[in-house]
Design a protein around this motif. Sequence first.
Motif, short mmCIF file in Angstrom:
data_model
loop_
_atom_site.label_atom_id
_atom_site.label_comp_id
_atom_site.label_asym_id
_atom_site.label_seq_id
_atom_site.Cartn_x
_atom_site.Cartn_y
_atom_site.Cartn_z
N LYS A 109 5.71 -5.81 5.65
CA LYS A 109 5.87 -7.11 6.32
C LYS A 109 4.74 -7.36 7.31
O LYS A 109 4.28 -8.48 7.47
CB LYS A 109 7.22 -7.18 7.03
CG LYS A 109 7.45 -8.53 7.67
CD LYS A 109 8.79 -8.65 8.33
CE LYS A 109 8.91 -10.07 8.88
NZ LYS A 109 10.08 -10.29 9.63
N ASN A 110 4.26 -6.28 7.94
CA ASN A 110 3.14 -6.40 8.89
C ASN A 110 1.78 -6.41 8.20
O ASN A 110 0.75 -6.25 8.86
CB ASN A 110 3.21 -5.28 9.93
CG ASN A 110 4.42 -5.42 10.83
OD1 ASN A 110 4.89 -6.52 11.08
ND2 ASN A 110 4.92 -4.29 11.31
N ASP A 111 1.78 -6.59 6.90
CA ASP A 111 0.56 -6.69 6.08
C ASP A 111 -0.28 -5.42 6.08
O ASP A 111 -1.50 -5.46 6.03
CB ASP A 111 -0.29 -7.89 6.51
CG ASP A 111 -1.24 -8.35 5.39
OD1 ASP A 111 -1.04 -7.96 4.22
OD2 ASP A 111 -2.18 -9.11 5.69
N ASN A 112 0.40 -4.27 6.11
CA ASN A 112 -0.30 -2.99 5.95
C ASN A 112 -0.63 -2.85 4.47
O ASN A 112 0.22 -2.49 3.66
CB ASN A 112 0.56 -1.83 6.45
CG ASN A 112 -0.16 -0.51 6.38
OD1 ASN A 112 -1.04 -0.30 5.55
ND2 ASN A 112 0.23 0.40 7.26
N ARG A 113 -1.86 -3.16 4.13
CA ARG A 113 -2.27 -3.22 2.72
C ARG A 113 -2.29 -1.85 2.05
O ARG A 113 -2.09 -1.76 0.85
CB ARG A 113 -3.62 -3.92 2.61
CG ARG A 113 -3.49 -5.36 3.05
CD ARG A 113 -4.76 -6.07 3.18
NE ARG A 113 -4.46 -7.38 3.74
CZ ARG A 113 -5.37 -8.26 4.03
NH1 ARG A 113 -6.64 -7.99 3.84
NH2 ARG A 113 -5.03 -9.43 4.54
N ALA A 114 -2.51 -0.82 2.82
CA ALA A 114 -2.48 0.53 2.25
C ALA A 114 -1.07 0.85 1.74
O ALA A 114 -0.89 1.36 0.63
CB ALA A 114 -2.91 1.56 3.29
N VAL A 115 -0.06 0.50 2.53
CA VAL A 115 1.33 0.74 2.13
C VAL A 115 1.69 -0.19 0.97
O VAL A 115 2.35 0.21 0.01
CB VAL A 115 2.30 0.56 3.31
CG1 VAL A 115 3.75 0.70 2.86
CG2 VAL A 115 1.99 1.57 4.40
N GLY A 116 1.24 -1.44 1.02
CA GLY A 116 1.48 -2.38 -0.08
C GLY A 116 0.87 -1.89 -1.37
O GLY A 116 1.47 -1.99 -2.44
#
Length: 135
Positions: A109-116
Motif C-alpha cells: 500500500k505504501n508503494d514499496n515496489r520491491a515487495v510488490g
Amino acid sequence: MNQFWENEYVAIAAYYSVVILCLVVFLAVFELVTKYKNWVEIKNGNLAVAMATGGKIFGIANIFRHTIMQHDSLITMISWGIFGFILLLASYFIFEFLTPSFKIDEEIKNDNRAVGFISMMISIGLSFVIGAGIS
C-alpha cells in the motif's frame, strides 16, 4: 445440441467467458483479504499494487490455462481452477507469515515496489507449480 457444444469456437468462447468471470470473482476475493483497495491504489499510480495485482491476474490465468489443457469438461475445468486459486490464495498468506519483520499489505500500500515485485513473482512462479500439479 451436442454438435453445438463440440464446436471449437463455442468451446473457446465458453472457456474464455468462464475464466473472465472466475477472474473477476477471484480478484474480488483478493480485494477482501488485502488491507488496501487494489483499483483505487492503481488509479493513484501505486506501482507496487499494480505489480502485485498483475501477478495475481497472471497467476490465475496461468492456472486456468493448465486446467483447460488438461480437462475437457467445463465443470471439471472450473473445479480445478477454484482449487488452484485456493492454493494461490494460500501462498499469499504463507508469504505474509514468512515475513514477520514487516506487513506485506502495508508495504505494498505504501508503494514499496520491491515487495510488490516479490509478491508478483510469487504469484507467477507458484502458478506454474500449481498448474503443473493440475496437469
